[in-house]
Motif scaffolding. Structure first.
Motif, mmCIF file in Angstrom:
data_model
loop_
_atom_site.group_PDB
_atom_site.id
_atom_site.type_symbol
_atom_site.label_atom_id
_atom_site.label_comp_id
_atom_site.label_asym_id
_atom_site.label_seq_id
_atom_site.Cartn_x
_atom_site.Cartn_y
_atom_site.Cartn_z
ATOM 1 N N ARG A 11 -23.901 -32.751 -20.386
ATOM 2 C CA ARG A 11 -25.253 -33.150 -20.801
ATOM 3 C C ARG A 11 -25.181 -34.497 -21.510
ATOM 4 O O ARG A 11 -24.250 -34.781 -22.271
ATOM 5 C CB ARG A 11 -25.847 -32.107 -21.743
ATOM 6 N N ARG A 12 -26.211 -35.324 -21.278
ATOM 7 C CA ARG A 12 -26.263 -36.677 -21.836
ATOM 8 C C ARG A 12 -27.482 -36.755 -22.751
ATOM 9 O O ARG A 12 -28.618 -36.644 -22.286
ATOM 10 C CB ARG A 12 -26.351 -37.683 -20.688
ATOM 11 N N ILE A 13 -27.232 -36.950 -24.031
ATOM 12 C CA ILE A 13 -28.274 -36.778 -25.040
ATOM 13 C C ILE A 13 -28.450 -38.045 -25.871
ATOM 14 O O ILE A 13 -27.471 -38.654 -26.307
ATOM 15 C CB ILE A 13 -27.938 -35.610 -25.993
ATOM 16 N N VAL A 14 -29.707 -38.395 -26.134
ATOM 17 C CA VAL A 14 -30.061 -39.468 -27.057
ATOM 18 C C VAL A 14 -30.482 -38.844 -28.378
ATOM 19 O O VAL A 14 -31.338 -37.935 -28.395
ATOM 20 C CB VAL A 14 -31.207 -40.333 -26.499
ATOM 21 N N ILE A 15 -29.915 -39.290 -29.478
ATOM 22 C CA ILE A 15 -30.258 -38.781 -30.809
ATOM 23 C C ILE A 15 -30.630 -39.958 -31.696
ATOM 24 O O ILE A 15 -29.870 -40.922 -31.821
ATOM 25 C CB ILE A 15 -29.088 -38.012 -31.456
ATOM 26 N N THR A 16 -31.796 -39.883 -32.338
ATOM 27 C CA THR A 16 -32.184 -40.907 -33.304
ATOM 28 C C THR A 16 -31.904 -40.412 -34.724
ATOM 29 O O THR A 16 -31.738 -39.216 -34.959
ATOM 30 C CB THR A 16 -33.673 -41.269 -33.179
ATOM 31 N N GLY A 17 -31.849 -41.345 -35.669
ATOM 32 C CA GLY A 17 -31.541 -40.979 -37.047
ATOM 33 C C GLY A 17 -30.146 -40.417 -37.192
ATOM 34 O O GLY A 17 -29.886 -39.571 -38.053
ATOM 35 N N ALA A 18 -29.218 -40.910 -36.357
ATOM 36 C CA ALA A 18 -27.902 -40.285 -36.235
ATOM 37 C C ALA A 18 -26.891 -40.748 -37.275
ATOM 38 O O ALA A 18 -25.777 -40.233 -37.318
ATOM 39 C CB ALA A 18 -27.341 -40.544 -34.839
ATOM 40 N N ALA A 19 -27.259 -41.702 -38.114
ATOM 41 C CA ALA A 19 -26.294 -42.231 -39.073
ATOM 42 C C ALA A 19 -26.124 -41.357 -40.308
ATOM 43 O O ALA A 19 -25.177 -41.551 -41.076
ATOM 44 C CB ALA A 19 -26.694 -43.644 -39.502
ATOM 45 N N SER A 20 -27.012 -40.389 -40.506
ATOM 46 C CA SER A 20 -26.920 -39.549 -41.712
ATOM 47 C C SER A 20 -27.708 -38.267 -41.487
ATOM 48 O O SER A 20 -28.432 -38.112 -40.497
ATOM 49 C CB SER A 20 -27.466 -40.285 -42.937
ATOM 50 N N GLY A 21 -27.560 -37.341 -42.439
ATOM 51 C CA GLY A 21 -28.390 -36.148 -42.503
ATOM 52 C C GLY A 21 -28.359 -35.276 -41.260
ATOM 53 O O GLY A 21 -27.310 -35.050 -40.654
ATOM 54 N N ILE A 22 -29.536 -34.783 -40.866
ATOM 55 C CA ILE A 22 -29.647 -33.864 -39.733
ATOM 56 C C ILE A 22 -29.207 -34.535 -38.438
ATOM 57 O O ILE A 22 -28.532 -33.920 -37.605
ATOM 58 C CB ILE A 22 -31.089 -33.348 -39.615
ATOM 59 N N GLY A 23 -29.574 -35.798 -38.247
ATOM 60 C CA GLY A 23 -29.180 -36.494 -37.034
ATOM 61 C C GLY A 23 -27.681 -36.604 -36.893
ATOM 62 O O GLY A 23 -27.122 -36.397 -35.804
ATOM 63 N N GLN A 24 -27.005 -36.922 -37.987
ATOM 64 C CA GLN A 24 -25.552 -37.026 -37.956
ATOM 65 C C GLN A 24 -24.904 -35.672 -37.686
ATOM 66 O O GLN A 24 -23.968 -35.564 -36.879
ATOM 67 C CB GLN A 24 -25.037 -37.593 -39.271
ATOM 68 N N ALA A 25 -25.390 -34.625 -38.351
ATOM 69 C CA ALA A 25 -24.852 -33.282 -38.129
ATOM 70 C C ALA A 25 -25.066 -32.845 -36.687
ATOM 71 O O ALA A 25 -24.199 -32.193 -36.082
ATOM 72 C CB ALA A 25 -25.503 -32.290 -39.093
ATOM 73 N N THR A 26 -26.199 -33.211 -36.116
ATOM 74 C CA THR A 26 -26.496 -32.856 -34.733
ATOM 75 C C THR A 26 -25.565 -33.596 -33.784
ATOM 76 O O THR A 26 -25.040 -33.013 -32.822
ATOM 77 C CB THR A 26 -27.955 -33.175 -34.405
ATOM 78 N N ALA A 27 -25.335 -34.867 -34.042
ATOM 79 C CA ALA A 27 -24.416 -35.635 -33.199
ATOM 80 C C ALA A 27 -23.021 -35.021 -33.226
ATOM 81 O O ALA A 27 -22.355 -34.881 -32.188
ATOM 82 C CB ALA A 27 -24.375 -37.082 -33.671
ATOM 83 N N ARG A 28 -22.577 -34.652 -34.410
ATOM 84 C CA ARG A 28 -21.231 -34.077 -34.551
ATOM 85 C C ARG A 28 -21.128 -32.754 -33.783
ATOM 86 O O ARG A 28 -20.163 -32.520 -33.044
ATOM 87 C CB ARG A 28 -20.945 -33.870 -36.044
ATOM 88 N N LEU A 29 -22.137 -31.902 -33.918
ATOM 89 C CA LEU A 29 -22.129 -30.606 -33.229
ATOM 90 C C LEU A 29 -22.244 -30.782 -31.720
ATOM 91 O O LEU A 29 -21.538 -30.126 -30.948
ATOM 92 C CB LEU A 29 -23.282 -29.744 -33.754
ATOM 93 N N PHE A 30 -23.117 -31.683 -31.284
ATOM 94 C CA PHE A 30 -23.316 -31.880 -29.850
ATOM 95 C C PHE A 30 -22.047 -32.431 -29.198
ATOM 96 O O PHE A 30 -21.713 -32.058 -28.069
ATOM 97 C CB PHE A 30 -24.489 -32.825 -29.605
ATOM 98 N N ALA A 31 -21.354 -33.326 -29.887
ATOM 99 C CA ALA A 31 -20.098 -33.835 -29.341
ATOM 100 C C ALA A 31 -19.082 -32.711 -29.189
ATOM 101 O O ALA A 31 -18.373 -32.620 -28.178
ATOM 102 C CB ALA A 31 -19.551 -34.938 -30.238
ATOM 103 N N ALA A 32 -19.019 -31.838 -30.184
ATOM 104 C CA ALA A 32 -18.107 -30.700 -30.113
ATOM 105 C C ALA A 32 -18.469 -29.762 -28.978
ATOM 106 O O ALA A 32 -17.603 -29.093 -28.410
ATOM 107 C CB ALA A 32 -18.115 -29.945 -31.442
ATOM 108 N N GLU A 33 -19.748 -29.726 -28.628
ATOM 109 C CA GLU A 33 -20.217 -28.854 -27.545
ATOM 110 C C GLU A 33 -20.159 -29.543 -26.175
ATOM 111 O O GLU A 33 -20.669 -29.021 -25.191
ATOM 112 C CB GLU A 33 -21.652 -28.397 -27.829
ATOM 113 N N GLY A 34 -19.553 -30.735 -26.105
ATOM 114 C CA GLY A 34 -19.275 -31.352 -24.819
ATOM 115 C C GLY A 34 -20.255 -32.390 -24.343
ATOM 116 O O GLY A 34 -20.146 -32.878 -23.215
ATOM 117 N N ALA A 35 -21.240 -32.770 -25.165
ATOM 118 C CA ALA A 35 -22.248 -33.730 -24.734
ATOM 119 C C ALA A 35 -21.736 -35.157 -24.809
ATOM 120 O O ALA A 35 -20.948 -35.507 -25.688
ATOM 121 C CB ALA A 35 -23.507 -33.593 -25.591
#
Length: 242
Positions: A11-35
């Motif tokens: 899966r190829r995902i765009v995430i905004t607000g990724a430098a901190s907070g919820i966006g950063q946590a989401t990026a970290r989790l999504f990468a671990a899940e293979g995105a």
């Protein structure tokens, strides 16, 4: 990274607000899940840090700048080979009474939280329409569902707008694209500074951790939620149900 089930493999995902907070946590989790990830934020330094962790494509961009968003999304989509999902996590909270918040501040909150989400979705839409099982997850708030906290009028209006924007997108883009809203309560991020103790009306009696919100976003981005669209998922520790 943690062992996962790779629920976002290919899966190829765009995430905004990724430098901190919820966006950063989401990026970290999504990468671990293979995105594969394209991350947008105004904070270039924060982006570089999460890029090293996730091997993401990162772009410094303000979500209210349509030209910058369009260019970043195009470059990210080209690098990833398309876009399967969007997570709009960029946002600001403004505290202040109606008389204390002037129209310039009001407009800025709506521009970032509501119009910014619209701009990002609009820029990603040509690629989402080409994807199978495409998803949009927008970040609302407990204030979207129960706007009863004082001195949050601009924020509540913007997040209420996000909720109905997402419902409208779900209706317009079905059945090929699903759109849902995650509505957090107070989360232990810099945005919650000064209000960490205001959880007396939360059934669970505490702030959320960003990772707890990210897991809800993951669910709505994965095939596990394949029959859910137009929904508002409260992830607020019981703030809004009573």
């Amino acid at each position: 990274m943690q062992e996962t089930n790779k629920r976002l493999h290919d899966r190829r995902i765009v995430i905004t607000g990724a430098a901190s907070g919820i966006g950063q946590a989401t990026a970290r989790l999504f990468a671990a899940e293979g995105a594969a990830l394209t991350l947008l934020d105004r904070n270039a330094h924060g982006l570089q840090g999460i890029a090293r962790e996730t091997h993401a494509h990162v772009f410094e961009a303000d979500v209210t700048d349509e030209g910058a968003v369009a260019q970043s999304v195009e470059r990210g989509a080209t690098a990833m080979g398309g876009i399967d999902g969007v997570v709009n996590a960029a946002g600001v909270m403004l505290r202040g009474s109606v008389l204390g918040v002037d129209v310039v501040q009001w407009r800025r909150v709506l521009e970032i939280n509501l119009t910014g989400s619209y701009i990002v979705v609009r820029c990603c839409l040509p690629w989402l329409k080409q994807a199978a099982h495409a998803t949009i997850v927008n970040l609302g708030s407990g204030q979207s569902l129960l706007p009863n906290s004082p001195d949050r009028t601009a924020y509540s209006a913007s997040k209420g707008g996000v909720l109905n924007l997402t419902r409208a997108l779900a209706a317009e883009l079905a059945p090929s694209i699903r759109a849902n809203t995650v509505c957090p309560g107070l989360v232990d991020t810099p945005m919650a500074e000064g209000v960490q103790g205001n959880v007396g009306n939360y059934a669970l009696g505490r702030l959320a951790q960003p990772e707890e919100i990210a897991r809800a976003i993951l669910f709505l981005t994965s095939v596990e939620s394949s029959y859910i669209t137009g929904a508002a998922l409260a992830v607020d520790g019981g703030r809004s149900f009573h």
